[in-house]
Structures are given as structure tokens and as C-alpha cells.
Design an enzyme around this catalytic site. Structure first.
Site, short mmCIF file in Angstrom:
data_model
loop_
_atom_site.label_atom_id
_atom_site.label_comp_id
_atom_site.label_asym_id
_atom_site.label_seq_id
_atom_site.Cartn_x
_atom_site.Cartn_y
_atom_site.Cartn_z
N SER A 1 -2.77 -8.28 2.86
CA SER A 1 -3.12 -7.84 4.43
C SER A 1 -3.68 -9.02 5.09
CB SER A 1 -4.23 -6.90 4.25
OG SER A 1 -3.87 -5.48 3.92
N ARG B 1 -2.74 -6.08 -8.52
CA ARG B 1 -1.70 -7.10 -8.19
C ARG B 1 -1.79 -8.09 -9.13
NH1 ARG B 1 -2.62 -7.90 -2.13
NH2 ARG B 1 -4.90 -7.40 -3.01
N LYS C 1 -15.77 -7.46 5.16
CA LYS C 1 -14.52 -7.93 6.24
C LYS C 1 -14.71 -7.44 7.49
CE LYS C 1 -11.75 -7.38 2.06
NZ LYS C 1 -10.55 -6.50 1.34
N HIS D 1 0.80 -1.22 0.07
CA HIS D 1 0.14 0.05 -0.01
C HIS D 1 0.95 1.29 -0.02
CE1 HIS D 1 -3.01 -2.66 2.32
NE2 HIS D 1 -3.54 -2.62 0.92
P1 ADP Z 1 -10.29 -3.26 0.10
O1 ADP Z 1 -10.69 -3.89 1.27
O2 ADP Z 1 -10.73 -1.81 -0.08
O3 ADP Z 1 -10.04 -3.99 -1.10
P2 ADP Z 1 -7.46 -3.36 0.81
O4 ADP Z 1 -6.78 -2.63 2.02
O5 ADP Z 1 -7.51 -4.70 0.76
O6 ADP Z 1 -8.82 -2.55 0.64
O7 ADP Z 1 -6.78 -2.55 -0.57
C1 ADP Z 1 -6.44 -1.31 -0.98
C2 ADP Z 1 -5.85 -1.37 -2.27
O8 ADP Z 1 -4.59 -1.66 -2.26
C3 ADP Z 1 -6.58 -2.11 -3.42
O9 ADP Z 1 -6.73 -1.57 -4.50
C4 ADP Z 1 -5.65 -3.39 -3.47
O10 ADP Z 1 -5.74 -3.92 -4.59
C5 ADP Z 1 -4.37 -2.51 -3.21
N1 ADP Z 1 -3.20 -3.46 -2.59
C6 ADP Z 1 -3.13 -4.39 -1.78
N2 ADP Z 1 -2.07 -4.98 -1.51
C7 ADP Z 1 -1.18 -4.27 -2.58
C8 ADP Z 1 0.15 -4.55 -3.02
N3 ADP Z 1 0.90 -5.59 -2.48
N4 ADP Z 1 0.75 -4.10 -3.99
C9 ADP Z 1 -0.34 -3.05 -4.58
N5 ADP Z 1 -1.58 -2.67 -4.35
C10 ADP Z 1 -2.08 -3.48 -3.23
#
Ligand code: ADP
Length: 151
Positions: free
Chosen positions: A130, A92, A43, A19
Site C-alpha cells: 500500500s 508476505r 499511520k 488484499h
Molecule cells: P495494517 O496497517 O493493519 O498492517 P495493511 O492494510 O497494511 O494494514 O495490511 C493488512 C493486512 O494485509 C496485513 O496482514 C498485511 O500483511 C496484509 N497484506 C498487505 N499487502 C499484502 C499482499 N500484497 N499480499 C498479502 N497480504 C498482504
């Protein structure tokens, strides 16, 4: 001139180096990046929103074009309120794509001025997820290498 504000919304449970990479790269494209930590209805959270807001702020202390907020409203509503014309998201893999494609369409339907901008993950962070970090942490293992702050 209007400043170009991008909102980077997510659950960030927890916020990872993946992130942080999206924020760093986004902050070179936009005048301001606002990271917003919210609840995803699908979630149940492990790390409280307030704790994440504090940790992310800590990680970007000294970078004044990055701001961090908590939110509960619809993402598109928050963007409108903050005058953000762009949503920043990371991609990703194809699973991310399927999900992101749907929410980007919905968000633009709600607020037709809102463009979602996707950054393809940097390979070294592509595997950071995450859900997995949370699981490792729950079982008492050290997760520092995945996070841009100390828990
Ligand atoms: P949500 O529950 O809204 O999907 P997340 O916290 O899981 O939120 O993810 C937020 C954003 O960050 C999403 O667009 C996800 O694809 C992106 N993301 C998560 N991990 C990575 C990573 N390792 N590299 C790039 N983008 C990521």
C-alpha cells in the site's frame, strides 16, 4: 450450526490486489469474511476510510459472504461485537511476520477465543504494498494494475 466468521482488519490505504487475494482465499475457508477498514495509530491516512469502504464493497459486489465495514474501536473488540472468532491476515515476508506475531499475541490476550489465521501471499502479489501504491498515486501515475477497482 454456528457460522465461522473471519474479520480481515487493516488500514487498506489503499486496498490492493494483494488484499483482495487474501479475501478471496479466506472466503473459501470461512462462511463469511468481514473486511474492516480502520485507522492505524502509527499511520496518517491518504485515502479516507469511507472511500475505501465504498471501493472494496464495489470490488466484492455479488459475493454475498464478503462484507465491508469501517471501524474505530480495538480490532479485538470489533471481532467480539461481530461474533468473529477468527482474524484473517496476510504474510508476505519476515517483516510482516515480526509485526503480525506481536499483534496476534496481543489480540488473543484481549479476547482469548480469537485465533489469527495467516495466509501466505500469492507470489504474483507479494511485491504489492500500500505504501508504494500510495506514493505512485501521489505523483500522478496510474495505479490501476495494483487495485481490484477503479479509483
Ligand atoms: P495494517 O496497517 O493493519 O498492517 P495493511 O492494510 O497494511 O494494514 O495490511 C493488512 C493486512 O494485509 C496485513 O496482514 C498485511 O500483511 C496484509 N497484506 C498487505 N499487502 C499484502 C499482499 N500484497 N499480499 C498479502 N497480504 C498482504
Amino acid at each position: 450450526m454456528m457460522s465461522r466468521i473471519a474479520l480481515f482488519p487493516g488500514s487498506f490505504d489503499p486496498f490492493t490486489k494483494g488484499h483482495a487475494d487474501v479475501v478471496h482465499r479466506g472466503s473459501k475457508i470461512f462462511d463469511q469474511v468481514i473486511v474492516s477498514v480502520g485507522h492505524n495509530a502509527q499511520k496518517k491516512r491518504f485515502f479516507p476510510v469511507e472511500v475505501m469502504v465504498e471501493k472494496i464493497s464495489e470490488a466484492f459486489a455479488g459475493q454475498d459472504n464478503v462484507k465491508v465495514v469501517a471501524y474505530e474501536e480495538l480490532t479485538a473488540e470489533l471481532a467480539k461485537k461481530l461474533k468473529a472468532k477468527f482474524l484473517l491476515r496476510g504474510l508476505r515476508n519476515t517483516t510482516d511476520f515480526e509485526y503480525e506475531n506481536t499483534i496476534a499475541q496481543v489480540n488473543r490476550h484481549i479476547f482469548d477465543d480469537l485465533e489469527t489465521v495467516f495466509l501466505i501471499t500469492s507470489p504474483k502479489y507479494a511485491y504489492i504494498n500500500s505504501t508504494i501504491v500510495r506514493e505512485i498515486y501521489r505523483f500522478g501515475q496510474n495505479v490501476d494494475e495494483f487495485l481490484p477497482y477503479n479509483l
